[in-house]
Design a protein around this motif. Sequence first.
Motif, mmCIF file in Angstrom:
data_model
loop_
_atom_site.group_PDB
_atom_site.id
_atom_site.type_symbol
_atom_site.label_atom_id
_atom_site.label_comp_id
_atom_site.label_asym_id
_atom_site.label_seq_id
_atom_site.Cartn_x
_atom_site.Cartn_y
_atom_site.Cartn_z
ATOM 1 N N ARG A 97 -8.673 -13.611 -9.282
ATOM 2 C CA ARG A 97 -7.353 -14.001 -10.037
ATOM 3 C C ARG A 97 -7.344 -13.444 -11.452
ATOM 4 N NH1 ARG A 97 -6.546 -18.365 -6.553
ATOM 5 N NH2 ARG A 97 -5.620 -17.526 -4.628
ATOM 6 N N LEU A 98 -8.515 -13.929 -12.066
ATOM 7 C CA LEU A 98 -8.757 -13.365 -13.623
ATOM 8 C C LEU A 98 -8.814 -11.919 -13.599
ATOM 9 C CD1 LEU A 98 -11.408 -16.175 -14.318
ATOM 10 C CD2 LEU A 98 -9.138 -16.291 -15.154
ATOM 11 N N GLN A 151 -7.015 -9.809 -11.972
ATOM 12 C CA GLN A 151 -5.860 -9.333 -11.869
ATOM 13 C C GLN A 151 -4.895 -9.788 -13.005
ATOM 14 O OE1 GLN A 151 -5.161 -11.256 -7.986
ATOM 15 N NE2 GLN A 151 -5.688 -9.305 -6.839
ATOM 16 N N ALA A 152 -4.893 -10.810 -13.346
ATOM 17 C CA ALA A 152 -4.135 -11.484 -14.573
ATOM 18 C C ALA A 152 -4.589 -10.604 -15.773
ATOM 19 C CB ALA A 152 -4.460 -13.026 -14.748
ATOM 20 N N ALA A 153 -5.756 -10.437 -15.910
ATOM 21 C CA ALA A 153 -6.038 -9.920 -17.187
ATOM 22 C C ALA A 153 -5.905 -8.213 -17.161
ATOM 23 C CB ALA A 153 -7.584 -9.965 -17.441
ATOM 24 N N GLY A 154 -5.581 -7.625 -16.012
ATOM 25 C CA GLY A 154 -5.130 -6.242 -15.774
ATOM 26 C C GLY A 154 -6.423 -5.307 -16.328
#
Length: 362
Positions: A228-229, A231-234
């Motif tokens: 998730r991190l 994905q969230a941080a691109g």
Amino acid sequence: MNLLGIETSCDETAAAVVASGARVLSNVVASQFDVHGRYGGVVPELASREHLRAIVPVVRQAVEEAGLGYRDLAGVAVTCGPGLVGSLLVGMCYGKALSISFGLPLIGVNHIEGHIHSVLLEQKQQGGTIEFPSLALVASGGHTHLFQVTSAGPEVYDYRLLGRTRDDAAGEAFDKVAKLLGLGYPGGPVIDRLALYGNPRGVRFSPARMKGNPLDFSFSGLKTAVLRLVQAAGMEAEIARRKELLRAAPRPTLEQWLEATPRATLDLIASFQHAVIGELVRHAVAAADGTGVRSVIVSGGVACNTALRASFSGEAVPYPVYFPAPKLSTDNAAMIAAAAYPKFLAGRFAELSLAADASLSL
Ligand code: KG4
Ligand code: ZN
């Protein structure tokens, strides 16, 4: 009393000769990292084929390096589970063939018992002793188990399973997170090195909450949290850069890794490792306190981890703690020959019908 050990449960073809369960005369390990590296994990079919290629020269080298001939051996010990069935079969069939050819007794060994004996072997080699009962943590790519180990006399051991992982093993979590971050396979050693350069408190992970046995582990939530991190941080571009680095240089140097890994990612890596170790320590101490053991032993590939060793040796674990040397922590056959010795003394030999058991329990 020289026992030949053969270990082929996963992706290492290993053979070793150990004298009286206490002295390593040879310890040969052929790893398959280069075969599986590009897939980010072990491919069972390829592992079996590599074992077939390696088994004869590896066993021959182990016997030669011990300065012995096959007729000087007292028995052959083979890992019969748990592990990949196709891989186990290669070592078992070759062990059986040697047993028939040279009239040697055959001994079947549980791989997890082997990991526990790697610590006992290490202590015997150093002339030390372990206080029993002991709490054993086995943390590897395939297993994360807690056992109470009792000893009712010289070379008599008994094991009671206290807790185990419900999903991923600790080493598997290292490997999956490394694959996700473009760090190659196996993931443990590279995460170990890079974590030194990140802040272990940079990212907070909440411990897994589960019903049932409080000594059971769960690592899959941690892996999902990292995903998730990411994905969230691109982070796609930097991950692609590291994958490119791996393609160009299968074994990048520390400098190359650091150049391709931004500060925030180093913090993520260090925090992930910190969370895994925190869970291992917390469970091991709870199990030790709850059972009144006199020592703690830690083994399996994850026991090579620098930060894990420091944590277990620190004040968080108020027990004498024992580790195997790194060469005996990861999969090897010396631990199999050592674990076979008590069975040899007790005359607990296997029939030639001994079968491979992928999920053999201890
Ligand atoms: O005991 P092992 O050789 O094989 C199994 O029985 O699974 O353990 C291999 C596992 C892999 O998951 C690898 O990433 C992990 O041990 N490992 C480490 C380290 N060295 C190997 N994990 C963390 N830190 C390390 N330094
Ligand atoms: Zn293992």
